[in-house]
Scaffold this motif. Structure first.
Motif, PDB file in Angstrom:
ATOM      1  N   SER A 162      -0.374  -4.008  14.035  1.00  0.00           N
ATOM      2  CA  SER A 162      -0.339  -4.436  12.633  1.00  0.00           C
ATOM      3  C   SER A 162       1.049  -4.990  12.316  1.00  0.00           C
ATOM      4  CB  SER A 162      -0.633  -3.248  11.721  1.00  0.00           C
ATOM      5  OG  SER A 162      -0.232  -3.553  10.403  1.00  0.00           O
ATOM      6  N   PRO A 163       1.112  -6.154  11.660  1.00  0.00           N
ATOM      7  CA  PRO A 163       2.417  -6.737  11.339  1.00  0.00           C
ATOM      8  C   PRO A 163       3.032  -6.155  10.069  1.00  0.00           C
ATOM      9  CG  PRO A 163       0.686  -8.226  10.654  1.00  0.00           C
ATOM     10  CD  PRO A 163       0.006  -7.007  11.231  1.00  0.00           C
ATOM     11  N   ALA A 164       2.372  -5.172   9.440  1.00  0.00           N
ATOM     12  CA  ALA A 164       2.876  -4.631   8.169  1.00  0.00           C
ATOM     13  C   ALA A 164       4.243  -3.995   8.350  1.00  0.00           C
ATOM     14  CB  ALA A 164       1.887  -3.598   7.626  1.00  0.00           C
ATOM     15  N   ARG A 165       5.124  -4.215   7.375  1.00  0.00           N
ATOM     16  CA  ARG A 165       6.407  -3.532   7.367  1.00  0.00           C
ATOM     17  C   ARG A 165       6.184  -2.133   6.818  1.00  0.00           C
ATOM     18  NH1 ARG A 165      10.838  -7.874   6.949  1.00  0.00           N
ATOM     19  NH2 ARG A 165       9.808  -9.346   8.305  1.00  0.00           N
ATOM     20  N   VAL A 166       6.886  -1.166   7.374  1.00  0.00           N
ATOM     21  CA  VAL A 166       6.645   0.223   6.972  1.00  0.00           C
ATOM     22  C   VAL A 166       7.942   0.898   6.541  1.00  0.00           C
ATOM     23  CG1 VAL A 166       5.779   2.478   7.682  1.00  0.00           C
ATOM     24  CG2 VAL A 166       4.688   0.394   8.566  1.00  0.00           C
ATOM     25  N   LEU A 167       7.919   1.408   5.310  1.00  0.00           N
ATOM     26  CA  LEU A 167       9.025   2.206   4.776  1.00  0.00           C
ATOM     27  C   LEU A 167       8.525   3.646   4.720  1.00  0.00           C
ATOM     28  CD1 LEU A 167      11.771   2.467   3.201  1.00  0.00           C
ATOM     29  CD2 LEU A 167      10.475   1.962   1.138  1.00  0.00           C
ATOM     30  N   VAL A 168       9.127   4.566   5.493  1.00  0.00           N
ATOM     31  CA  VAL A 168       8.638   5.943   5.460  1.00  0.00           C
ATOM     32  C   VAL A 168       9.437   6.774   4.468  1.00  0.00           C
ATOM     33  CG1 VAL A 168       7.672   5.981   7.816  1.00  0.00           C
ATOM     34  CG2 VAL A 168      10.013   6.728   7.432  1.00  0.00           C
TER      35      VAL A 168
ATOM     36  N   LEU B 261       0.854  -1.184   0.000  1.00  0.00           N
ATOM     37  CA  LEU B 261       0.000   0.000   0.000  1.00  0.00           C
ATOM     38  C   LEU B 261       0.892   1.236   0.000  1.00  0.00           C
ATOM     39  CD1 LEU B 261      -2.862   1.215   0.296  1.00  0.00           C
ATOM     40  CD2 LEU B 261      -2.523   1.107   2.771  1.00  0.00           C
ATOM     41  N   VAL B 262       0.667   2.117  -0.964  1.00  0.00           N
ATOM     42  CA  VAL B 262       1.443   3.354  -1.069  1.00  0.00           C
ATOM     43  C   VAL B 262       0.566   4.502  -0.586  1.00  0.00           C
ATOM     44  CG1 VAL B 262       2.681   4.889  -2.646  1.00  0.00           C
ATOM     45  CG2 VAL B 262       2.691   2.408  -3.055  1.00  0.00           C
TER      46      VAL B 262
ATOM     47  N   ALA C 290      -5.796   9.337   6.635  1.00  0.00           N
ATOM     48  CA  ALA C 290      -6.906   8.688   7.344  1.00  0.00           C
ATOM     49  C   ALA C 290      -7.446   7.516   6.531  1.00  0.00           C
ATOM     50  CB  ALA C 290      -8.012   9.704   7.639  1.00  0.00           C
ATOM     51  N   GLU C 291      -7.593   7.739   5.205  1.00  0.00           N
ATOM     52  CA  GLU C 291      -8.081   6.667   4.324  1.00  0.00           C
ATOM     53  C   GLU C 291      -7.078   5.505   4.295  1.00  0.00           C
ATOM     54  OE1 GLU C 291     -11.009   6.488   2.631  1.00  0.00           O
ATOM     55  OE2 GLU C 291     -11.490   8.241   3.862  1.00  0.00           O
ATOM     56  N   GLY C 292      -5.796   5.865   4.275  1.00  0.00           N
ATOM     57  CA  GLY C 292      -4.744   4.856   4.247  1.00  0.00           C
ATOM     58  C   GLY C 292      -4.781   3.977   5.488  1.00  0.00           C
ATOM     59  N   LEU C 293      -4.931   4.624   6.645  1.00  0.00           N
ATOM     60  CA  LEU C 293      -4.982   3.877   7.906  1.00  0.00           C
ATOM     61  C   LEU C 293      -6.162   2.912   7.901  1.00  0.00           C
ATOM     62  CD1 LEU C 293      -3.911   3.426  10.813  1.00  0.00           C
ATOM     63  CD2 LEU C 293      -5.499   5.206  11.548  1.00  0.00           C
ATOM     64  N   LYS C 294      -7.314   3.404   7.408  1.00  0.00           N
ATOM     65  CA  LYS C 294      -8.511   2.570   7.352  1.00  0.00           C
ATOM     66  C   LYS C 294      -8.232   1.335   6.499  1.00  0.00           C
ATOM     67  CE  LYS C 294     -12.623   4.052   5.669  1.00  0.00           C
ATOM     68  NZ  LYS C 294     -13.543   5.174   5.408  1.00  0.00           N
ATOM     69  N   ALA C 295      -7.560   1.553   5.362  1.00  0.00           N
ATOM     70  CA  ALA C 295      -7.249   0.432   4.460  1.00  0.00           C
ATOM     71  C   ALA C 295      -6.317  -0.574   5.138  1.00  0.00           C
ATOM     72  CB  ALA C 295      -6.625   0.966   3.171  1.00  0.00           C
TER      73      ALA C 295
ATOM     74  N   THR D 122      -8.362  -2.574   7.764  1.00  0.00           N
ATOM     75  CA  THR D 122      -9.422  -3.472   7.288  1.00  0.00           C
ATOM     76  C   THR D 122      -8.869  -4.591   6.406  1.00  0.00           C
ATOM     77  OG1 THR D 122      -9.876  -1.903   5.499  1.00  0.00           O
ATOM     78  CG2 THR D 122     -11.333  -1.825   7.400  1.00  0.00           C
ATOM     79  N   ASP D 123      -7.809  -4.304   5.654  1.00  0.00           N
ATOM     80  CA  ASP D 123      -7.260  -5.315   4.747  1.00  0.00           C
ATOM     81  C   ASP D 123      -5.736  -5.191   4.770  1.00  0.00           C
ATOM     82  OD1 ASP D 123      -6.968  -7.242   2.842  1.00  0.00           O
ATOM     83  OD2 ASP D 123      -7.516  -5.952   1.152  1.00  0.00           O
ATOM     84  N   PRO D 124      -5.087  -5.773   5.798  1.00  0.00           N
ATOM     85  CA  PRO D 124      -3.661  -5.505   6.042  1.00  0.00           C
ATOM     86  C   PRO D 124      -2.749  -5.886   4.868  1.00  0.00           C
ATOM     87  CG  PRO D 124      -4.650  -6.751   7.859  1.00  0.00           C
ATOM     88  CD  PRO D 124      -5.635  -6.754   6.734  1.00  0.00           C
ATOM     89  N   PRO D 125      -1.952  -4.934   4.376  1.00  0.00           N
ATOM     90  CA  PRO D 125      -0.969  -5.244   3.341  1.00  0.00           C
ATOM     91  C   PRO D 125       0.283  -5.851   3.980  1.00  0.00           C
ATOM     92  CG  PRO D 125      -0.881  -2.924   3.872  1.00  0.00           C
ATOM     93  CD  PRO D 125      -1.915  -3.526   4.778  1.00  0.00           C
ATOM     94  N   ASP D 126       1.205  -6.370   3.151  1.00  0.00           N
ATOM     95  CA  ASP D 126       2.472  -6.879   3.699  1.00  0.00           C
ATOM     96  C   ASP D 126       3.403  -5.724   4.017  1.00  0.00           C
ATOM     97  OD1 ASP D 126       1.854  -9.664   3.240  1.00  0.00           O
ATOM     98  OD2 ASP D 126       2.050  -9.194   1.112  1.00  0.00           O
TER      99      ASP D 126
END
Ligand code: CA
Length: 225
Positions: A71-77, A4-5, A34-39, A42-46
């Protein structure tokens, strides 16, 4: 990977999505925090590529909320040039890696691939133990005295490298190399921030410390003597 970008500069978001799609990833772009967080919830990306300066909800708040939700998602800022404070804040808030704008798409895809790889030398099924700290590698689960500790993916990776060889000193550069797998631009400050984050989580007072700083050398993990 499902990526998710979250980036409000639409042109840049488009470049990122296309570059990642070319590498075989499935990407979605959202221009609002806010929309990104909701996504994410609700549907966790990798993996999430997260701009810090966003409308709706800023990137640091998105990061804080998704780590709160474990959330287990990896995050690249993505941080703006010259805003060194943002990079440090992003890492403290739970990011796994960062890129400073402007960056090349090659650099971006290399970071994403590195984040996609699991801990460097994992042996599935193995449980590592240092005193009452246990790490189940297959399930990526860490407990101390039986209490589950929620770690971000990169926090887990740093701890895994240390726990694979208790008592062995690791320099900041070696930890950086083992976990981030970069062949240049070692940023030892990043390692220090991750050690601080780990200590907060695995060494709640009055539990005795397990991660030790070796002056002029680096870090090691060992049972309390
Ligand atoms: Ca932005």
């Amino acid at each position: 990977m499902r990526i998710l970008v979250i980036e409000d500069e639409r042109q840049l978001a488009g470049h990122i999505s296309r570059a990642l799609a070319r590498q075989g990833h499935c990407t979605t772009a959202i221009p609002d925090g806010a929309e990104g967080l909701k996504a994410i919830l609700t549907d966790p990306p990798d993996l999430v590529v997260l701009d810090l300066n966003l409308p709706g909800l800023d990137g640091l708040s998105v990061l804080a909320r998704l780590r709160e939700a474990q959330s287990p998602a990896r995050v690249l800022v993505l941080t703006a040039r010259g805003e060194v404070g943002d990079r440090v804040k992003g890492l403290h808030a739970g990011a796994d890696d960062y890129l400073t704008k402007p960056f090349s798409m090659d650099e971006l895809t290399a970071r994403v691939e590195a984040l996609g790889r699991r801990g460097a030398t994992a042996h599935p099924g193995e449980v590592l133990k240092v005193a009452d700290l246990h790490m189940d590698i297959r399930h990526r689960r860490v407990t101390r005295a039986g209490r589950v500790i929620a770690l971000s993916p990169r926090e887990f990776d740093v701890l895994q490298v240390l726990m694979q060889e208790p008592g062995r000193p690791f320099s900041r550069t070696e930890l950086c190399e083992r976990v981030w797998q970069r062949d240049h631009e070692y940023d030892t400050r990043t390692v220090e921030i991750f050690i601080t984050r780990l200590r907060k989580k695995i060494e709640p007072s009055p539990a005795p410390p397990l991660i030790h700083t070796l002056r002029g050398v680096g870090y090691t993990i060992r049972p309390p003597s």
